[in-house]
Design a protein around this motif. Structure first.
Motif, PDB file in Angstrom:
ATOM      1  N   TYR A   1     -13.263  -8.785 -23.836  1.00  0.00           N
ATOM      2  CA  TYR A   1     -13.335  -7.334 -24.032  1.00  0.00           C
ATOM      3  C   TYR A   1     -12.845  -6.582 -22.795  1.00  0.00           C
ATOM      4  O   TYR A   1     -12.225  -5.515 -22.890  1.00  0.00           O
ATOM      5  CB  TYR A   1     -14.770  -6.928 -24.353  1.00  0.00           C
ATOM      6  N   PHE A   2     -13.128  -7.158 -21.627  1.00  0.00           N
ATOM      7  CA  PHE A   2     -12.755  -6.480 -20.385  1.00  0.00           C
ATOM      8  C   PHE A   2     -11.281  -6.636 -20.043  1.00  0.00           C
ATOM      9  O   PHE A   2     -10.799  -6.037 -19.069  1.00  0.00           O
ATOM     10  CB  PHE A   2     -13.610  -7.012 -19.231  1.00  0.00           C
ATOM     11  N   LEU A   3     -10.543  -7.427 -20.826  1.00  0.00           N
ATOM     12  CA  LEU A   3      -9.109  -7.567 -20.569  1.00  0.00           C
ATOM     13  C   LEU A   3      -8.373  -6.246 -20.768  1.00  0.00           C
ATOM     14  O   LEU A   3      -7.421  -5.946 -20.057  1.00  0.00           O
ATOM     15  CB  LEU A   3      -8.507  -8.630 -21.497  1.00  0.00           C
ATOM     16  N   GLY A   4      -8.821  -5.466 -21.762  1.00  0.00           N
ATOM     17  CA  GLY A   4      -8.187  -4.175 -22.036  1.00  0.00           C
ATOM     18  C   GLY A   4      -8.258  -3.244 -20.841  1.00  0.00           C
ATOM     19  O   GLY A   4      -7.216  -2.809 -20.306  1.00  0.00           O
ATOM     20  N   PRO A   5      -9.477  -2.928 -20.355  1.00  0.00           N
ATOM     21  CA  PRO A   5      -9.588  -2.064 -19.168  1.00  0.00           C
ATOM     22  C   PRO A   5      -8.892  -2.639 -17.945  1.00  0.00           C
ATOM     23  O   PRO A   5      -8.310  -1.910 -17.146  1.00  0.00           O
ATOM     24  CB  PRO A   5     -11.111  -1.984 -18.944  1.00  0.00           C
ATOM     25  N   THR A   6      -8.934  -3.969 -17.796  1.00  0.00           N
ATOM     26  CA  THR A   6      -8.290  -4.597 -16.646  1.00  0.00           C
ATOM     27  C   THR A   6      -6.780  -4.418 -16.698  1.00  0.00           C
ATOM     28  O   THR A   6      -6.135  -4.126 -15.680  1.00  0.00           O
ATOM     29  CB  THR A   6      -8.616  -6.107 -16.603  1.00  0.00           C
ATOM     30  N   THR A   7      -6.207  -4.570 -17.899  1.00  0.00           N
ATOM     31  CA  THR A   7      -4.763  -4.391 -18.059  1.00  0.00           C
ATOM     32  C   THR A   7      -4.358  -2.952 -17.768  1.00  0.00           C
ATOM     33  O   THR A   7      -3.354  -2.698 -17.093  1.00  0.00           O
ATOM     34  CB  THR A   7      -4.335  -4.767 -19.489  1.00  0.00           C
ATOM     35  N   VAL A   8      -5.165  -2.006 -18.261  1.00  0.00           N
ATOM     36  CA  VAL A   8      -4.889  -0.591 -17.997  1.00  0.00           C
ATOM     37  C   VAL A   8      -4.969  -0.308 -16.501  1.00  0.00           C
ATOM     38  O   VAL A   8      -4.190   0.489 -15.956  1.00  0.00           O
ATOM     39  CB  VAL A   8      -5.887   0.301 -18.773  1.00  0.00           C
ATOM     40  N   ALA A   9      -5.895  -0.992 -15.817  1.00  0.00           N
ATOM     41  CA  ALA A   9      -6.076  -0.781 -14.383  1.00  0.00           C
ATOM     42  C   ALA A   9      -4.854  -1.187 -13.572  1.00  0.00           C
ATOM     43  O   ALA A   9      -4.693  -0.758 -12.426  1.00  0.00           O
ATOM     44  CB  ALA A   9      -7.308  -1.544 -13.889  1.00  0.00           C
ATOM     45  N   LEU A  10      -3.971  -1.999 -14.171  1.00  0.00           N
ATOM     46  CA  LEU A  10      -2.737  -2.376 -13.480  1.00  0.00           C
ATOM     47  C   LEU A  10      -1.863  -1.149 -13.205  1.00  0.00           C
ATOM     48  O   LEU A  10      -0.978  -1.199 -12.338  1.00  0.00           O
ATOM     49  CB  LEU A  10      -1.944  -3.382 -14.316  1.00  0.00           C
ATOM     50  N   ALA A  11      -2.110  -0.076 -13.934  1.00  0.00           N
ATOM     51  CA  ALA A  11      -1.332   1.152 -13.725  1.00  0.00           C
ATOM     52  C   ALA A  11      -1.609   1.765 -12.355  1.00  0.00           C
ATOM     53  O   ALA A  11      -0.760   2.489 -11.812  1.00  0.00           O
ATOM     54  CB  ALA A  11      -1.650   2.167 -14.814  1.00  0.00           C
ATOM     55  N   ILE A  12      -2.758   1.461 -11.775  1.00  0.00           N
ATOM     56  CA  ILE A  12      -3.117   2.054 -10.480  1.00  0.00           C
ATOM     57  C   ILE A  12      -2.204   1.546  -9.368  1.00  0.00           C
ATOM     58  O   ILE A  12      -1.564   2.356  -8.677  1.00  0.00           O
ATOM     59  CB  ILE A  12      -4.603   1.799 -10.156  1.00  0.00           C
ATOM     60  N   PRO A  13      -2.107   0.220  -9.140  1.00  0.00           N
ATOM     61  CA  PRO A  13      -1.168  -0.232  -8.096  1.00  0.00           C
ATOM     62  C   PRO A  13       0.283   0.096  -8.432  1.00  0.00           C
ATOM     63  O   PRO A  13       1.095   0.330  -7.528  1.00  0.00           O
ATOM     64  CB  PRO A  13      -1.396  -1.753  -8.043  1.00  0.00           C
ATOM     65  N   LEU A  14       0.617   0.141  -9.732  1.00  0.00           N
ATOM     66  CA  LEU A  14       1.978   0.501 -10.121  1.00  0.00           C
ATOM     67  C   LEU A  14       2.272   1.947  -9.729  1.00  0.00           C
ATOM     68  O   LEU A  14       3.349   2.250  -9.195  1.00  0.00           O
ATOM     69  CB  LEU A  14       2.169   0.309 -11.626  1.00  0.00           C
ATOM     70  N   TYR A  15       1.317   2.842  -9.978  1.00  0.00           N
ATOM     71  CA  TYR A  15       1.500   4.246  -9.618  1.00  0.00           C
ATOM     72  C   TYR A  15       1.657   4.405  -8.107  1.00  0.00           C
ATOM     73  O   TYR A  15       2.504   5.170  -7.627  1.00  0.00           O
ATOM     74  CB  TYR A  15       0.309   5.068 -10.104  1.00  0.00           C
ATOM     75  N   ARG A  16       0.860   3.649  -7.366  1.00  0.00           N
ATOM     76  CA  ARG A  16       0.918   3.741  -5.906  1.00  0.00           C
ATOM     77  C   ARG A  16       2.243   3.215  -5.349  1.00  0.00           C
ATOM     78  O   ARG A  16       2.667   3.631  -4.266  1.00  0.00           O
ATOM     79  CB  ARG A  16      -0.247   2.961  -5.296  1.00  0.00           C
ATOM     80  N   ASN A  17       2.869   2.316  -6.089  1.00  0.00           N
ATOM     81  CA  ASN A  17       4.136   1.726  -5.633  1.00  0.00           C
ATOM     82  C   ASN A  17       5.318   2.174  -6.501  1.00  0.00           C
ATOM     83  O   ASN A  17       6.334   1.488  -6.572  1.00  0.00           O
ATOM     84  CB  ASN A  17       4.030   0.198  -5.661  1.00  0.00           C
ATOM     85  N   ARG A  18       5.188   3.326  -7.147  1.00  0.00           N
ATOM     86  CA  ARG A  18       6.210   3.801  -8.083  1.00  0.00           C
ATOM     87  C   ARG A  18       7.544   4.066  -7.398  1.00  0.00           C
ATOM     88  O   ARG A  18       8.609   3.896  -8.000  1.00  0.00           O
ATOM     89  CB  ARG A  18       5.728   5.060  -8.808  1.00  0.00           C
ATOM     90  N   GLU A  19       7.522   4.465  -6.117  1.00  0.00           N
ATOM     91  CA  GLU A  19       8.769   4.747  -5.413  1.00  0.00           C
ATOM     92  C   GLU A  19       9.596   3.478  -5.235  1.00  0.00           C
ATOM     93  O   GLU A  19      10.820   3.505  -5.320  1.00  0.00           O
ATOM     94  CB  GLU A  19       8.485   5.388  -4.054  1.00  0.00           C
ATOM     95  N   ILE A  20       8.901   2.374  -4.985  1.00  0.00           N
ATOM     96  CA  ILE A  20       9.612   1.092  -4.841  1.00  0.00           C
ATOM     97  C   ILE A  20      10.291   0.730  -6.149  1.00  0.00           C
ATOM     98  O   ILE A  20      11.429   0.261  -6.175  1.00  0.00           O
ATOM     99  CB  ILE A  20       8.623  -0.020  -4.420  1.00  0.00           C
TER     100      ILE A  20
END
Length: 230
Positions: free
Chosen positions: A65-84
């Motif tokens: 069940y926690f895979l869903g929120p965990t996968t969505v949480a991948l957006a956080i490091p992606l957002y922080r590194n969006r310029e790269i």
């Protein structure tokens, strides 16, 4: 549901992961891979204690069940590194497409060369993308979704072990490239290992995992049918 059994098996699962993670930090080596080591520890404990797969089912459902929120949480490091990502968007897309295409072609040709049954070949091809997409692609190719699920899990475990070994062997140190390699070859399990290396590796692995899955669903039916009809 046996709440006591669920609690015990959950503690065992989480403890195995935490122990593997701490050991990996202390001894950073592909031989101490978090996914592989924690899985081996859990299997060993369950085998010794006599816990069966069916008894573990309720715990698996809760943890999944926690895979869903965990996968969505991948957006956080992606957002922080969006310029790269913006600065390297074309090489990133090109690398993912080439890597996924190579996965499809080499898997199909090697399986055919080894004389494997067509059902095995079509079930094996989508092994490098996440299970939901892989199962759908397998169905389109007239493969066996159950076999595909097994191949995907095995690929993830092997990929998380071999990917850092090969990257280190060829002295690949660029975090963006390392992340793409993890996500393209070992999907979610690879992304977990990439995140353990760093946020750039993890975010790029998440991008690779998503784009590879989309590309696989489009390219695999065409490429496999063409290769198998040669």
């Amino acid at each position: 549901m046996n709440l006591l059994l669920v609690l015990i098996t959950t503690v065992i699962t989480v403890s195995a992961y935490v122990f593997s993670r701490l050991l990996n930090k202390r001894y950073p080596s592909p031989l101490v891979n978090v996914v592989f080591l924690s899985t081996a520890l859990i299997v060993a404990v369950f085998w010794i204690s006599g816990v069966t797969v069916s008894q573990y089912q309720d715990t698996k459902t809760i943890l999944t069940y926690f895979l869903g929120p965990t996968t969505v949480a991948l957006a956080i490091p992606l957002y922080r590194n969006r310029e790269i990502l913006k600065q390297n968007i074309l090489p990133v897309l090109g690398g993912i497409v080439v890597g996924t295409t190579a996965n499809i072609i080499t898997t199909a040709l090697v399986a055919e060369f080894l004389g494997l049954d067509k059902l095995i070949v079509t079930s094996l091809v989508p092994k490098s993308v996440t299970v939901p997409i892989a199962v759908s692609v397998s169905s389109i190719l007239n493969g066996d979704p159950t076999l595909t699920s097994v191949f995907v899990i095995a690929t993830g475990m092997i990929g998380t072990f071999l990917t850092p070994v090969l990257l280190n062997l060829f002295k690949v140190t660029n975090p963006l490239v390392r992340g793409l390699a993890y996500g393209t070859t070992a999907h979610g399990q690879g992304t977990a290992s990439a995140l353990a290396e760093g946020t750039i590796q993890g975010s790029m692995s998440g991008v690779a995992m998503g784009i590879a899955a989309i590309y696989m669903s489009v390219a695999a039916p065409f490429l496999v049918n063409h290769l198998l009809n040669l």
